[in-house]
Design an enzyme around this catalytic site. Sequence first.
Site, short mmCIF file in Angstrom:
data_model
loop_
_atom_site.label_atom_id
_atom_site.label_comp_id
_atom_site.label_asym_id
_atom_site.label_seq_id
_atom_site.Cartn_x
_atom_site.Cartn_y
_atom_site.Cartn_z
N LEU A 189 -5.84 6.35 6.17
CA LEU A 189 -6.07 5.19 5.57
C LEU A 189 -5.07 4.66 4.66
O LEU A 189 -4.87 5.52 3.65
CB LEU A 189 -7.49 5.42 4.81
CG LEU A 189 -8.88 5.86 5.38
CD1 LEU A 189 -9.85 5.94 4.31
CD2 LEU A 189 -9.14 4.89 6.57
N ASP A 190 -4.39 3.66 4.93
CA ASP A 190 -3.34 3.16 4.14
C ASP A 190 -4.12 2.04 3.02
O ASP A 190 -4.94 1.09 3.46
CB ASP A 190 -2.59 2.05 5.27
CG ASP A 190 -1.79 3.08 6.15
OD1 ASP A 190 -1.55 4.12 5.82
OD2 ASP A 190 -1.70 2.44 7.22
#
Length: 264
Positions: free
Chosen positions: A129-130
Amino acid sequence: MLRPRIIPCLLVHKGGLVKTQGFKDPKYVGDPINAVRIFNEKEADELMVLDIDATVNKVLPDFSLISKLAAECRMPLCYGGGVTTAEQAARIVDMGVEKVAVSAAAIANPSLLSEMAAAVGRQSVVAVLDIRKRTGLFAKGYELRTHNGKTIHNSEPIALAKQLQEAGAGEVVINSIDRDGVMQGYDVALAEQFKHELKVPVTFLGGAGSLDHMNDLISTVGVVGAAAGSLFVFKGKYRAVLINYPTPEQKVMLCREALKNKHM
């Protein structure tokens, strides 16, 4: 006994090893295969390789490169970039890669993680997850992004991370866009939130510029993966390219911090 993992993260762009800042302006820093050989010699705990072109360009994973990486790598290897099916994940694991990372494809279709877990085992499935701080006068909290930070998603990051965990992710990687390449420390407050909410192993990436920064993360949050890019490819204030990694003695000190604070 569980212990913190110290993980170099290598970004691949147009076949070369690069380093970004804020997910922008990739700077060429060398050949990825040569970097793997050096990290072999330094006995890295684990290695993460992310192809930052594949998803954006809607192309298949670079199986030729993956095969070469797996043949050279003597530590557990996590590969991400362009994976959209369980069949692709199984092919990558068959090449000798221990973990397969997915981001945009999993966010669009969480059931992909269930299919991957059935094909290769939950321990080999990693959700990335960015995350970036929301901007604006009254903005609060964090937002989720994909496609090298260009696409914004409405999902609340921690809620989505828990959903992906339930879907089949055996590990979650939290990557701070704001701190990418800045080398001024992890977002420890954010790391604490995710570590508290998730049951699976969590790795944090973005911001490490020194072993003190890793010490801050581990002593506060506990047994996690402490991943870094710039720290392991640059040296000194002028950011000269030099592959480096903590000595065994330095790694022992980081582990002691987790034990001292009873974060197991």
